[in-house]
Scaffold this motif. Structure first.
Motif, PDB file in Angstrom:
ATOM      1  N   SER A   1       0.930  -1.087  -0.101  1.00 13.62           N
ATOM      2  CA  SER A   1       0.182   0.041  -0.064  1.00 13.62           C
ATOM      3  C   SER A   1       0.785   1.194  -0.088  1.00 13.62           C
ATOM      4  N   PRO A   2       0.514   2.166  -0.754  1.00 10.88           N
ATOM      5  CA  PRO A   2       1.340   3.527  -0.543  1.00 10.88           C
ATOM      6  C   PRO A   2       1.357   4.163   0.638  1.00 10.88           C
ATOM      7  N   PHE A   3       0.681   3.749   1.671  1.00 12.51           N
ATOM      8  CA  PHE A   3       0.466   4.157   3.062  1.00 12.51           C
ATOM      9  C   PHE A   3       1.575   3.383   3.847  1.00 12.51           C
ATOM     10  N   ASP A   4       2.155   2.172   3.229  1.00  9.52           N
ATOM     11  CA  ASP A   4       3.504   1.645   3.919  1.00  9.52           C
ATOM     12  C   ASP A   4       4.680   2.564   3.666  1.00  9.52           C
ATOM     13  N   GLY A   5       4.742   3.496   2.797  1.00 13.45           N
ATOM     14  CA  GLY A   5       5.976   4.336   2.617  1.00 13.45           C
ATOM     15  C   GLY A   5       5.723   5.842   3.314  1.00 13.45           C
ATOM     16  N   GLY A   6       6.638   6.238   4.045  1.00 13.62           N
ATOM     17  CA  GLY A   6       6.678   7.677   4.525  1.00 13.62           C
ATOM     18  C   GLY A   6       7.996   8.339   4.271  1.00 13.62           C
ATOM     19  N   VAL A   7       8.072   9.552   4.678  1.00 16.85           N
ATOM     20  CA  VAL A   7       9.069  10.627   4.615  1.00 16.85           C
ATOM     21  C   VAL A   7       8.960  11.275   5.945  1.00 16.85           C
ATOM     22  N   ILE A   8      10.269  11.077   6.632  1.00 17.00           N
ATOM     23  CA  ILE A   8      10.655  12.171   7.708  1.00 17.00           C
ATOM     24  C   ILE A   8      11.890  12.703   7.439  1.00 17.00           C
ATOM     25  N   TRP A   9      12.014  13.967   7.275  1.00 19.12           N
ATOM     26  CA  TRP A   9      12.913  14.834   6.615  1.00 19.12           C
ATOM     27  C   TRP A   9      13.289  16.016   7.614  1.00 19.12           C
ATOM     28  N   GLY A  10      14.554  16.196   7.777  1.00 17.91           N
ATOM     29  CA  GLY A  10      14.927  17.064   8.995  1.00 17.91           C
ATOM     30  C   GLY A  10      15.629  18.351   8.265  1.00 17.91           C
ATOM     31  N   THR A  11      15.496  19.315   8.722  1.00 19.02           N
ATOM     32  CA  THR A  11      16.020  20.606   8.175  1.00 19.02           C
ATOM     33  C   THR A  11      16.263  21.548   9.588  1.00 19.02           C
TER      34      THR A  11
ATOM     35  N   PHE B   1       4.461   8.102  -1.659  1.00 16.44           N
ATOM     36  CA  PHE B   1       4.560   7.837  -0.439  1.00 16.44           C
ATOM     37  C   PHE B   1       3.287   8.299   0.383  1.00 16.44           C
ATOM     38  N   MET B   2       2.509   7.519   0.937  1.00 18.12           N
ATOM     39  CA  MET B   2       1.064   8.528   1.508  1.00 18.12           C
ATOM     40  C   MET B   2       1.094   8.242   2.826  1.00 18.12           C
ATOM     41  N   GLY B   3       2.231   7.694   3.579  1.00 22.05           N
ATOM     42  CA  GLY B   3       2.389   7.163   4.987  1.00 22.05           C
ATOM     43  C   GLY B   3       2.854   8.454   5.746  1.00 22.05           C
ATOM     44  N   ILE B   4       3.541   8.222   7.037  1.00 20.14           N
ATOM     45  CA  ILE B   4       4.042   9.271   7.646  1.00 20.14           C
ATOM     46  C   ILE B   4       4.958  10.228   7.121  1.00 20.14           C
ATOM     47  N   ASN B   5       4.553  11.527   7.305  1.00 21.22           N
ATOM     48  CA  ASN B   5       5.322  12.489   6.529  1.00 21.22           C
ATOM     49  C   ASN B   5       5.222  13.758   7.531  1.00 21.22           C
ATOM     50  N   TYR B   6       6.666  14.104   7.894  1.00 25.08           N
ATOM     51  CA  TYR B   6       6.753  15.032   8.687  1.00 25.08           C
ATOM     52  C   TYR B   6       8.321  15.540   8.851  1.00 25.08           C
TER      53      TYR B   6
ATOM     54  N   GLY C   1       5.896  -0.969  13.457  1.00 23.11           N
ATOM     55  CA  GLY C   1       5.034  -1.406  12.672  1.00 23.11           C
ATOM     56  C   GLY C   1       4.200  -0.336  11.806  1.00 23.11           C
ATOM     57  N   LYS C   2       4.621   1.005  11.875  1.00 23.70           N
ATOM     58  CA  LYS C   2       3.803   2.023  11.087  1.00 23.70           C
ATOM     59  C   LYS C   2       4.114   2.034   9.827  1.00 23.70           C
ATOM     60  N   ALA C   3       5.279   1.670   9.399  1.00 25.84           N
ATOM     61  CA  ALA C   3       5.833   1.705   7.897  1.00 25.84           C
ATOM     62  C   ALA C   3       6.706   0.665   7.685  1.00 25.84           C
ATOM     63  N   LYS C   4       6.763   0.447   6.318  1.00 24.86           N
ATOM     64  CA  LYS C   4       7.699  -0.591   5.667  1.00 24.86           C
ATOM     65  C   LYS C   4       9.073   0.069   5.274  1.00 24.86           C
ATOM     66  N   VAL C   5       8.886   1.285   4.705  1.00 25.54           N
ATOM     67  CA  VAL C   5       9.840   1.919   3.849  1.00 25.54           C
ATOM     68  C   VAL C   5       9.818   3.512   4.551  1.00 25.54           C
ATOM     69  N   ILE C   6      10.720   4.115   4.726  1.00 26.37           N
ATOM     70  CA  ILE C   6      10.809   5.663   5.037  1.00 26.37           C
ATOM     71  C   ILE C   6      12.354   6.131   4.423  1.00 26.37           C
ATOM     72  N   ILE C   7      11.814   7.158   3.575  1.00 30.05           N
ATOM     73  CA  ILE C   7      12.940   8.049   3.132  1.00 30.05           C
ATOM     74  C   ILE C   7      13.079   9.244   4.055  1.00 30.05           C
TER      75      ILE C   7
END
Length: 418
Positions: free
Chosen positions: A99-109, A156-161, A184-190
């Motif tokens: 599912s696209p909700f299994d992929g997320g992005v957590i990005w620092g700046t 990627f429609m999962g965790i994003n912040y 277990g909240k995501a399978k892949v995160i960039i």
């Protein structure tokens, strides 16, 4: 119940003054090259510091389309660029997820679109006819926009912040990505971070804090962590990305694995706006908590990539924390400060240093701390700092520290995958 979920690293991307991809960054770091030079982005005549670690010969069109560039601040462009390299490296796309909700992005700046904000305000104030803002002004300068745009790019429609913890931001992002996959909240995160802080406002502001080196006569030797004559950090810019993936998911798709994240922690100094705790109390506990989660002792760490920015007080407080952890046993662990070469990438520092940790594990090479000629006599005997030249050594475990204004501490532990 003990959580046995493993979080592995399956893709890497990097952009700094040392190079425009992972391989060139790593090669130049191993060779001990400096990315520092006179600044070219603006007239520095009135500035106390007139040099930094700018990107060199970077062409965004190699990985970004025209709209990416038009609608994005540099920090977002940097993020998109390294995310593209990391995704290509991982051989990954959204179609490989259940599912696209299994992929997320957590990005620092740290500063987000500082350049955009500065430019737009100058043009608004300087336009006597009809002051106007660019319609992309708001989305370009927002600190969460790189995370949002990267997710749009890859579906990627999962965790994003975006966690913002000053110079600890990308380590905070990596820690959060590690935890969300474990839970277990995501399978892949960039994950990773980007910053483009070589602007008049940032350079002037850090000069006002007396945080920057002023060795204008020889920029390449200005960043000298742990050296008795260090006089401040060198501003850098860039980005780095890691693809973190749940092990079974990576195994199923036959992904190559660079290593795994096994522990991470964050603490606060609760001490000062900009200075680290003089005894490194927060840093000590941060490393200790990360080691506890990893089930490791400090004696099992082969390589520690220090935050060490080349400031008089910061370098020593970190060494005090490390020394306290080591408790007199210094035989195994070696330390280096790669900011001596890349400069300080602020919110992207932890991400580029994570790349160096992972490559050290894969190649058995610890990059050097350059320019450190005379160690500060306050550094305890036995602390093994790699200076001048890279050290060939088997690295099974690497620990990376980042500390930020506001008293933010973040440590991440990487381990050889077996």
């Amino acid at each position: 119940m003990i959580n046995t979920t493993r979080v592995v690293i399956t893709g890497l991307g990097a952009l700094s003054s040392l190079g425009n991809d992972v391989n060139s960054n790593w090669q130049n770091a191993k060779e001990g090259k400096s990315g520092a030079a006179a600044l070219s982005y603006f007239d520095t005549e009135k500035f106390k510091t007139r040099f930094g670690c700018e990107l060199k010969n970077w062409d965004p069109t190699l990985k970004l389309d025209r709209n990416d560039i038009k609608r994005s601040d540099l920090y977002t462009q940097y993020g998109l660029y390294v995310a593209a390299e990391a995704m290509e490296d991982a051989g990954l796309d959204v179609s490989q997820l259940a599912s696209p909700f299994d992929g997320g992005v957590i990005w620092g700046t740290s500063q987000g679109g500082m350049g955009t904000f500065e430019k737009e305000m100058k043009e608004f104030v300087g336009n006597d006819l009809t002051p106007r803002f660019n319609p992309f002004f708001i989305p370009k300068y927002l600190v969460n926009m790189a995370s949002g745009v990267i997710s749009m790019k890859y579906g990627f429609m999962g965790i994003n912040y975006t966690p913002v913890t000053a110079c600890a931001s990308s380590n905070s992002a990596i820690m959060d990505a590690f935890n969300y996959i474990k839970w277990g909240k995501a399978k892949v995160i960039i994950t990773g971070g980007s910053d483009a802080p070589i602007t008049e406002a940032a350079m002037g502001g850090f000069n006002a804090l007396k945080a920057l080196s002023t060795r204008n006569e020889n920029p390449m030797i200005a960043s000298r962590p742990f050296d008795v004559e260090r006089d401040g950090f060198v501003m850098g810019e860039g980005a780095a990305a890691l693809i973190l993936e749940e092990y079974e998911h990576a195994k199923k798709r036959g992904a190559k694995i660079y290593g795994e994240v096994v522990g991470a922690a964050m603490t606060a100094d609760a001490y000062h706006l900009t200075a680290t705790h003089p005894q490194g109390e927060g840093a000590y506990m941060c490393m200790k908590f990360a080691l506890q989660e990893a089930g490791l002792s400090i004696q099992e760490v082969d390589y520690l990539n220090a935050h060490a920015t080349s400031t008089p007080t910061g370098d020593l407080s970190e060494i005090k924390a490390i020394s306290r952890l080591l408790e007199g046993t210094h035989d195994n662990m070696h330390i280096s400060a790669t900011k001596s070469m890349t400069g300080h990438l602020l919110g992207a520092a932890g991400a580029i240093e994570a790349i160096f940790c992972v490559k050290a594990i894969n190649d058995g090479i610890i990059p050097p701390t350059i320019n450190t000629e005379n160690l500060d006599p306050a550094i305890p005997e036995g602390i093994q700092i790699v200076t001048k030249h890279a050290l060939e050594k088997k690295v099974k475990v690497a620990l990376s520290n980042t500390f930020g204004f506001g008293g933010h501490n973040a440590s991440v532990i990487f381990k050889e995958f077996v």
